[in-house]
Write a protein that holds these residues in place. Structure first.
Motif, PDB file in Angstrom:
ATOM      1  N   ASP A 110       0.735  -1.191   0.046  1.00  0.00           N
ATOM      2  CA  ASP A 110      -0.136   0.034   0.214  1.00  0.00           C
ATOM      3  C   ASP A 110       1.038   1.140  -0.168  1.00  0.00           C
ATOM      4  O   ASP A 110       1.700   1.254   1.023  1.00  0.00           O
ATOM      5  CB  ASP A 110      -0.991  -0.141   1.171  1.00  0.00           C
ATOM      6  CG  ASP A 110      -1.912   1.104   1.314  1.00  0.00           C
ATOM      7  OD1 ASP A 110      -1.879   1.965   0.435  1.00  0.00           O
ATOM      8  OD2 ASP A 110      -2.797   0.886   2.007  1.00  0.00           O
ATOM      9  N   LYS A 112      -0.013   4.142   0.769  1.00  0.00           N
ATOM     10  CA  LYS A 112      -0.650   4.987   1.679  1.00  0.00           C
ATOM     11  C   LYS A 112       0.206   5.135   2.945  1.00  0.00           C
ATOM     12  O   LYS A 112       0.041   5.988   3.823  1.00  0.00           O
ATOM     13  CB  LYS A 112      -2.089   4.790   2.142  1.00  0.00           C
ATOM     14  CG  LYS A 112      -2.966   4.845   0.981  1.00  0.00           C
ATOM     15  CD  LYS A 112      -4.343   4.741   1.315  1.00  0.00           C
ATOM     16  CE  LYS A 112      -5.272   4.705   0.043  1.00  0.00           C
ATOM     17  NZ  LYS A 112      -6.552   4.407   0.093  1.00  0.00           N
ATOM     18  N   GLY A 116       5.037   0.943   3.360  1.00  0.00           N
ATOM     19  CA  GLY A 116       4.378   0.301   2.020  1.00  0.00           C
ATOM     20  C   GLY A 116       5.157   0.917   0.953  1.00  0.00           C
ATOM     21  O   GLY A 116       5.630   0.218  -0.176  1.00  0.00           O
TER      22      GLY A 116
END
Length: 133
Positions: A110, A112, A116
């Motif tokens: 991810d 975000k 990540g």
């Protein structure tokens, strides 16, 4: 007299026909400059390719999604080409090496979170080993 301390390097297992991430290659920030040119992973790949003359390698560069799409594509391509050039300098024929930059188009985590994004900033390789008949 200075005592020499042995360096313990974890075993590097190369699995043909399976994408693998370089875990210990370090590049300068926003650069294709390889910081640790004597990384054990690179040397293991050189040895593998020298001992398996029909094997080829695909080197891929990836980034997180910070920065522009164009810059990420350029950076990932340059990093893959840096590894390609290293292999050529170590005696691997250029026609056995393909380098590709994907920018931020193939995330594995991810984007975000900082962790990540760090995971997505990677270089990877696949050894292409034809099946023996």
């Amino acid at each position: 007299m200075i005592a020499q301390v042995p360096v313990i390097v974890p075993e590097i297992k190369i699995i043909p026909n399976k994408p693998q991430i370089f875990n210990n290659l370090l590049f300068a920030l926003n650069s294709a400059e390889l910081i640790n040119k004597d990384a054990p992973e690179l040397n293991a790949i050189v040895n593998y390719l020298k001992n398996n003359l029909i094997a080829k390698i695909i080197v891929e560069g990836h980034t997180d999604n910070t920065g522009s799409v164009a810059n990420n594509l350029i950076l990932s391509t340059q990093r893959a080409k840096t590894i390609q050039q290293y292999l050529v300098e170590k005696g691997i024929a250029l026609n056995r090496i393909t380098s590709i930059g994907y920018g931020d188009t193939k995330p594995i985590a991810d984007n975000k979170t900082e962790q990540g994004r760090a995971t997505n900033r990677r270089t990877s390789f696949t050894i292409i080993q034809p099946l023996q008949k």
